[in-house]
Design a protein around this motif. Structure first.
Motif, PDB file in Angstrom:
ATOM      1  N   SER A   1      32.553  -2.855 -63.848  1.00 10.16           N
ATOM      2  CA  SER A   1      33.255  -4.600 -64.033  1.00 10.16           C
ATOM      3  C   SER A   1      33.792  -5.348 -62.910  1.00 10.16           C
ATOM      4  O   SER A   1      33.496  -6.635 -62.772  1.00 10.16           O
ATOM      5  CB  SER A   1      34.480  -4.421 -65.481  1.00 10.16           C
ATOM      6  N   LEU A   2      34.649  -4.499 -61.870  1.00 15.52           N
ATOM      7  CA  LEU A   2      35.283  -5.089 -60.702  1.00 15.52           C
ATOM      8  C   LEU A   2      33.736  -5.923 -59.800  1.00 15.52           C
ATOM      9  O   LEU A   2      33.586  -6.203 -59.245  1.00 15.52           O
ATOM     10  CB  LEU A   2      35.951  -3.966 -59.980  1.00 15.52           C
ATOM     11  N   GLU A   3      32.829  -4.293 -59.494  1.00 14.06           N
ATOM     12  CA  GLU A   3      31.823  -4.595 -58.877  1.00 14.06           C
ATOM     13  C   GLU A   3      31.049  -6.652 -59.106  1.00 14.06           C
ATOM     14  O   GLU A   3      30.318  -6.732 -58.460  1.00 14.06           O
ATOM     15  CB  GLU A   3      30.978  -3.889 -59.050  1.00 14.06           C
ATOM     16  N   GLU A   4      31.239  -6.426 -60.742  1.00 12.70           N
ATOM     17  CA  GLU A   4      29.840  -7.414 -61.249  1.00 12.70           C
ATOM     18  C   GLU A   4      30.851  -8.173 -61.070  1.00 12.70           C
ATOM     19  O   GLU A   4      30.100 -10.075 -60.764  1.00 12.70           O
ATOM     20  CB  GLU A   4      29.786  -6.847 -63.250  1.00 12.70           C
ATOM     21  N   LEU A   5      31.999  -8.808 -61.522  1.00  9.34           N
ATOM     22  CA  LEU A   5      32.869  -9.622 -61.178  1.00  9.34           C
ATOM     23  C   LEU A   5      32.648 -10.588 -59.828  1.00  9.34           C
ATOM     24  O   LEU A   5      32.198 -11.715 -59.616  1.00  9.34           O
ATOM     25  CB  LEU A   5      34.615  -9.216 -61.823  1.00  9.34           C
ATOM     26  N   SER A   6      33.066  -9.707 -58.732  1.00  9.38           N
ATOM     27  CA  SER A   6      32.733  -9.878 -57.382  1.00  9.38           C
ATOM     28  C   SER A   6      31.364 -10.223 -56.986  1.00  9.38           C
ATOM     29  O   SER A   6      31.236 -12.019 -56.238  1.00  9.38           O
ATOM     30  CB  SER A   6      32.850  -8.858 -56.066  1.00  9.38           C
ATOM     31  N   ASP A   7      30.426 -10.012 -57.484  1.00 10.37           N
ATOM     32  CA  ASP A   7      29.492 -10.868 -57.489  1.00 10.37           C
ATOM     33  C   ASP A   7      28.955 -12.038 -57.740  1.00 10.37           C
ATOM     34  O   ASP A   7      28.330 -12.741 -57.740  1.00 10.37           O
ATOM     35  CB  ASP A   7      28.442  -9.319 -58.050  1.00 10.37           C
ATOM     36  N   ALA A   8      30.052 -11.876 -59.053  1.00 11.07           N
ATOM     37  CA  ALA A   8      29.203 -13.722 -59.971  1.00 11.07           C
ATOM     38  C   ALA A   8      30.367 -14.970 -59.246  1.00 11.07           C
ATOM     39  O   ALA A   8      30.352 -15.602 -59.486  1.00 11.07           O
ATOM     40  CB  ALA A   8      30.277 -13.195 -61.323  1.00 11.07           C
ATOM     41  N   MET A   9      31.225 -14.258 -58.687  1.00 12.80           N
ATOM     42  CA  MET A   9      32.129 -14.785 -57.858  1.00 12.80           C
ATOM     43  C   MET A   9      31.420 -15.527 -56.410  1.00 12.80           C
ATOM     44  O   MET A   9      31.739 -15.335 -55.244  1.00 12.80           O
ATOM     45  CB  MET A   9      33.507 -14.764 -57.349  1.00 12.80           C
ATOM     46  N   HIS A  10      30.465 -16.579 -56.766  1.00 10.62           N
ATOM     47  CA  HIS A  10      30.126 -17.441 -55.685  1.00 10.62           C
ATOM     48  C   HIS A  10      29.408 -18.387 -55.802  1.00 10.62           C
ATOM     49  O   HIS A  10      29.443 -19.224 -57.176  1.00 10.62           O
ATOM     50  CB  HIS A  10      29.172 -16.588 -55.062  1.00 10.62           C
ATOM     51  N   GLY A  11      28.885 -19.509 -54.951  1.00 13.67           N
ATOM     52  CA  GLY A  11      29.034 -21.009 -55.494  1.00 13.67           C
ATOM     53  C   GLY A  11      30.281 -22.076 -55.812  1.00 13.67           C
ATOM     54  O   GLY A  11      31.108 -21.317 -55.952  1.00 13.67           O
ATOM     55  N   THR A  12      29.992 -22.573 -57.372  1.00 11.10           N
ATOM     56  CA  THR A  12      30.831 -23.055 -58.039  1.00 11.10           C
ATOM     57  C   THR A  12      32.306 -22.064 -57.733  1.00 11.10           C
ATOM     58  O   THR A  12      32.687 -22.770 -58.670  1.00 11.10           O
ATOM     59  CB  THR A  12      30.291 -23.503 -58.879  1.00 11.10           C
ATOM     60  N   TYR A  13      31.115 -20.575 -58.120  1.00 10.22           N
ATOM     61  CA  TYR A  13      32.773 -19.784 -59.014  1.00 10.22           C
ATOM     62  C   TYR A  13      33.176 -19.680 -57.514  1.00 10.22           C
ATOM     63  O   TYR A  13      34.279 -18.524 -57.430  1.00 10.22           O
ATOM     64  CB  TYR A  13      32.125 -18.663 -59.856  1.00 10.22           C
ATOM     65  N   ASP A  14      33.395 -19.729 -56.358  1.00 13.31           N
ATOM     66  CA  ASP A  14      33.632 -19.046 -54.633  1.00 13.31           C
ATOM     67  C   ASP A  14      34.836 -20.102 -54.665  1.00 13.31           C
ATOM     68  O   ASP A  14      35.526 -20.913 -54.480  1.00 13.31           O
ATOM     69  CB  ASP A  14      32.332 -19.281 -54.066  1.00 13.31           C
ATOM     70  N   VAL A  15      36.246 -19.517 -55.168  1.00 13.95           N
ATOM     71  CA  VAL A  15      37.363 -20.473 -54.858  1.00 13.95           C
ATOM     72  C   VAL A  15      37.571 -20.422 -53.789  1.00 13.95           C
ATOM     73  O   VAL A  15      38.180 -21.503 -53.813  1.00 13.95           O
ATOM     74  CB  VAL A  15      38.623 -19.325 -55.608  1.00 13.95           C
TER      75      VAL A  15
END
Length: 473
Positions: A298-312
């Motif tokens: 789940s951490l891996e999937e969350l990290s993969d999703a944190m890009h673009g407008t999801y990139d803090v």
């Protein structure tokens, strides 16, 4: 006779000598046992047997042979066995614990740096482009980024509320310095009226809504990621200090220290014997394995999703650009906004004043501009990727823990004489069970009963964070 043949012959003689000696008269002196007891347990040697004798009062290390142990020694060995088990667990988890705790601290520090950078960029914007309102805007800018940090690090604050609060406080400044420049109203009530009117008038167009969307999409995953890392540390700390059952303590005592009572101070348990004892003691902990595996996934999937407008990182460092767009939008619509404000708040009694000029620290500006040229290797996304790659290596940590303890440290190597709980033998002949509670029903060395409420609580927490991250994904 060639060297390999001689070596095989020597090992066979050694095996026969070890096995034969333990099945004959046994040890003749307890001197080595006394020395080891004093060194290992820092215990006084007074009252310890000089030579083997009967031990009818022993509870665990019972034997038909004379023994070098007393009941008090057995009790001290019992304490040592528990301490050894605790130490073995902490040593086994130390690399994993360090990996998570170090990265949790690094990610928090990086986020704190990003927040400071974003605040600097926003302050520089006001100081360079809107100098007349820079000092008055400073408090609102600082409050906004303080709220960003509080939210990221787990505080109960609402992103929608602090975004609205920032733009509410910005509108009176823009109105006074850009829409009606050169004058300032002395009435706090009038400024409050303008502030309250912001949401109805929408002077900044859809930019506040865009900021809310970007902040919501980027801050929540980062906040969840940090919380998940802290949970990982909590899980390891809990299992490092888990209380073991009386059955487990007695089994470890029999495996580790009962050979000493027979003078077998250099012996190690047979591999199969060690596996049965460790898999029994750690059966409840092994139940964590599928949930720990899912947690890392789940951490891996969350990290993969944190890009673009999801990139803090992207969102925070570009916040000042949206603020500039918002101010420009209000400036362009100035005449219309002025009429609307006059209708809602009335025409104020104004007195010309000199607005305080910006006195922004040049070193701070240089710092802010300097760090805009970021090293691609050091981005938050790359750090997350490296961390996840290392964390993957520990996906089966709890499922393989018992085996790891035996293979790496506790058990004798294959082919060597070993302790089976009663004597030195060539090999362990009992059935070797698998990992987990269900497989322990046939364990010949230890009885495992029920479930562990502490482990169940940890599993519930892991399930919760897995569910939370899956919803974000």
């Amino acid at each position: 006779m060639d060297a390999p043949t001689w070596l095989v012959g020597w090992r066979c003689l050694l095996l026969l000598a070890l096995v034969g000696s333990t099945r004959s008269e046994g040890v003749q002196s307890c001197e080595e046992v006394r020395k080891l007891f004093q060194w290992r347990l820092v215990g006084a040697i007074k009252g310890l047997p000089d030579s083997p004798r009967a031990g009818p009062d022993l509870q665990v290390c019972t034997s038909e042979k004379p023994t070098c142990c007393t009941r008090k020694m057995e009790e001290r060995y019992q304490t040592a066995a528990r301490q050894d088990m605790q130490q073995a667990l902490q040593t086994s988890s130390s690399t994993l614990k360090f990996l998570i705790s170090r990265n949790a601290a690094a990610f928090q520090e990086t986020l704190e740096t990003l927040i400071r950078q974003a605040e600097n960029y926003t302050s520089i914007l006001f100081c360079n482009t809107y100098r007349n309102m820079a000092l008055e805007a400073a408090a609102s800018v600082q409050e906004f980024f303080t709220d960003v940090g509080l939210y990221l690090f787990g505080a109960d604050v609402n992103p929608e509320e602090f975004v609205n609060r920032f733009f509410d406080s910005l509108f009176p400044l823009v109105y006074d310095h850009l829409i009606n420049p050169g004058v300032a109203d002395s009435s706090l009530e009038y400024s409050e009226c303008i502030r309250m009117a912001r949401r109805d008038l929408s002077p900044f167009g859809n930019i506040p809504q865009r900021v809310m969307g970007q902040m919501g999409r980027s801050l929540l995953p980062s906040r969840t990621f940090l919380q998940a890392l802290n949970l990982g540390i909590e899980v390891i700390n809990t299992t490092d200090h888990l209380h073991f059952s009386k059955e487990c303590s007695r089994a470890v005592l029999r495996m580790q220290y009962c050979p000493y009572c027979q003078g077998l101070t250099l012996s190690k348990p047979c591999m199969g014997y060690c596996l049965n004892v460790m898999r029994g003691c750690l059966a409840h902990m092994a139940e964590l394995n599928p949930h720990w595996h899912a947690y890392i996934r789940s951490l891996e999937e969350l990290s993969d999703a944190m890009h673009g407008t999801y990139d803090v990182e992207h969102v925070l460092l570009n916040f000042h650009l949206l603020v500039n767009d918002a101010v420009m939008q209000a400036h362009l619509d100035g005449p219309k906004l002025s009429d609307q404000v006059n209708k809602i708040c009335g025409r104020p009694s104004r007195t010309p004043t000199q607005s305080p000029r910006c006195s922004f620290d040049e070193s701070k500006e240089k710092y802010g501009m300097k760090i805009s040229a970021r090293n691609e290797e050091e981005t938050l996304a790359n750090r997350r990727k490296e961390f996840i790659n290392n964390l993957r290596l520990h996906r089966t940590f709890y499922g393989a823990l018992a085996d790891q303890l035996c293979v790496n440290d506790l058990a004798a190597a294959d082919g060597l004489p070993c302790w089976n709980g009663e004597d030195i033998v060539k090999s362990y002949t009992q059935h070797v069970v698998g990992n987990g509670i269900k497989d322990q029903s046939g364990n010949p060395e230890i009885k495992v009963k029920g479930t562990d409420p502490v482990i169940n609580q940890i599993i519930d927490k892991l399930k919760h964070v897995i569910q939370t991250t899956s919803m974000l994904n």
